[in-house]
Design a protein around this motif. Structure first.
Motif, short mmCIF file in Angstrom:
data_model
loop_
_atom_site.label_atom_id
_atom_site.label_comp_id
_atom_site.label_asym_id
_atom_site.label_seq_id
_atom_site.Cartn_x
_atom_site.Cartn_y
_atom_site.Cartn_z
N THR A 35 -58.86 0.83 -42.82
CA THR A 35 -57.66 0.01 -42.69
C THR A 35 -56.75 0.10 -43.90
O THR A 35 -55.53 0.29 -43.78
N GLN A 39 -52.95 1.52 -43.93
CA GLN A 39 -51.81 0.71 -44.34
C GLN A 39 -50.96 1.43 -45.38
O GLN A 39 -49.73 1.36 -45.36
N GLY A 44 -47.95 -1.11 -43.21
CA GLY A 44 -48.71 -2.32 -43.43
C GLY A 44 -49.22 -2.99 -42.18
O GLY A 44 -50.38 -3.44 -42.13
N GLY A 47 -52.78 -2.94 -40.39
CA GLY A 47 -53.90 -3.80 -40.72
C GLY A 47 -54.22 -4.82 -39.65
O GLY A 47 -55.36 -5.30 -39.54
N ALA A 328 -49.95 -3.07 -48.24
CA ALA A 328 -50.98 -2.23 -48.84
C ALA A 328 -50.78 -2.16 -50.35
O ALA A 328 -49.65 -2.13 -50.85
#
Length: 434
Positions: A35, A39, A44, A47, A328
């Motif tokens: 994940t 991201q 992002g 996620g 992230a």
């Protein structure tokens, strides 16, 4: 593009649920491992795919409870630990001490989601078959992470930050001697090492032949790449349990005593600073700043009884400050990277004290009773089940990690650990059935 990725991931998971539920580990384990990297490289909002997957799996488990007598039998067998867990969840949802809305939303959501993943593993259909796929998924991901982390080590910290785009202080760190600590596809080295510990458990109790040696090689590579001291204690616990399983109690006691002694010597001889520029102190006395962080959990008699409120301090407050979608971690050329250190309210650095801060002493006692009653059930199955030994190792290594990290309901691998714990317990129950 992001929406299409989320839909594709959710659709794939739905197909697995309906057609081959035993393949669910191949969705859960890689997704929770990848994940952070997705991201960073894609977007992002990717996620959120792990949250969607958790909801799908929880819905499927709810359907099974309503339709399957066998699943309801599982709930009856675990009514004590699940009852105590339900008390904890109720406290998180009711939030008796009160706290800011966003802190409560994220603090409660993270604890409930982590607990749901334990239930999802516990209520898996065909647990033994599903666990075999879990072993395969852990083997593949541990190998990939080991290779990737060695590539990161070879690249060096400057290239990882300025060329690969990782954030210094979280994904890329330095040891006190100047060595590099890397994170693989995770958000920090501790999460990567948590996968390494899980791989060690699988190698010790579930894998056989070439898979065991592949896992052990991966564990060594990940340990070298991350330099996480707590992991040495966790790996020692795995060794002790492995020796006990073979019936060598004297040797297990000797190994345990040696590990404790070595830990005390290391803690007294090594020194560290809580933050850059701070005076160094013995590691055992300051625990790398954790004693400062732990002091935030209880601020007085009322705080002891009621807690500080869900998400007022620690994980929930940190997530609430980041907004609805977590961005992230990555290198930002417009701002200097800064590492967060113990003493910041972003870190209580203990899952037990995080629960205490969130829901107070009654909730903390319920949390400990949940873990204790689960450990008692596992203990009674050790003579009849290999999966029970794996469950014992997962719970023991997690209990150690929760002392010095808020990893029950924050790290990706914390969530992953609870899913595998539930799955091992379910498999142990199936092995013990006539």
């Amino acid at each position: 593009m992001t929406a299409l990725i989320l839909v594709a991931l959710a659709g794939s998971a739905a197909v697995l649920l309906v057609v081959r539920p035993c393949l669910v580990p191949w969705a859960v384990i890689p997704l929770f491992c990848l994940t952070q990297e997705l991201q960073l490289r894609v977007a992002g909002p990717v996620g959120a795919s792990k949250d969607l997957l958790t909801l799908l799996l929880a819905a499927q488990a709810l359907v099974m409870v309503s339709r399957s007598p066998q699943t309801r039998g599982t709930l009856r067998d675990f009514r004590a630990p699940l009852g105590f867990l339900a008390v904890c969840i109720a406290f998180y949802l009711l939030n008796p001490a009160g706290s800011p809305l966003l802190g409560w939303v994220f603090g409660a959501r993270l604890f409930v989601q982590a607990s749901l993943l334990f239930l999802i593993g516990l209520l898996a259909r065909e647990p033994l078959r599903t666990l075999r796929h879990g072993v395969g998924a852990v083997t593949v991901m541990a190998l990939l992470e080991a290779v990737f982390s060695l590539m990161q080590q070879a690249a060096g910290p400057r290239a990882l930050v300025y060329e690969w785009g990782y954030a210094f202080g979280s994904q890329v760190r330095l040891t006190s001697s100047g060595g590099t600590r890397v994170s693989g596809t995770f958000g920090d080295p501790f999460q990567l090492m948590a996968l390494g510990v899980l791989a060690a458990v699988v190698a010790a109790f579930l894998a056989h032949g070439w898979r065991r040696w592949l896992l052990l090689g991966s564990v060594l590579a990940i340990t070298a790449a991350t330099s996480v001291r707590t992991a040495l204690v966790q790996l020692a616990a795995v060794v002790v349990l492995m020796v006990l399983r073979r019936g060598w109690r004297s040797l297990a006691a000797t190994a345990g005593l040696f590990a404790v002694s070595a830990g005390l010597v290391l803690g007294l001889s090594a020194s560290t600073a809580e933050y850059p520029g701070a005076p160094e102190k013995p590691l055992l006395l300051g625990l790398n700043g954790r004693t400062t962080a732990w002091s935030l959990a209880v601020k007085g008699p009322e705080s002891l009884i009621m807690g500080n409120g869900v998400g007022a301090v620690g994980v929930g407050s940190t997530r609430g400050a980041q907004g609805l979608i977590t961005k992230a971690s990555k290198y930002n050329p417009k701002a200097e990277s800064k590492a967060a250190f113990a003493g910041d309210n972003a870190f209580l650095d203990s899952a037990y004290l995080q629960v205490q801060s969130d829901i107070g002493i009654v909730g903390s006692l319920a949390f400990l009773a949940y873990l204790g009653s689960l450990a008692s059930w596992i203990w009674r199955r050790l003579r009849t089940s290999d999966a029970a030994w794996a469950a014992a190792a997962v719970l023991a290594t997690s209990a150690i990690d929760w002392v010095g990290r808020s990893s029950y309901a924050s790290y990706s691998t914390g969530f992953l650990t609870l899913y595998l714990l539930g799955l091992c317990v379910a498999a142990a129950r199936e092995e013990g059935m006539p």
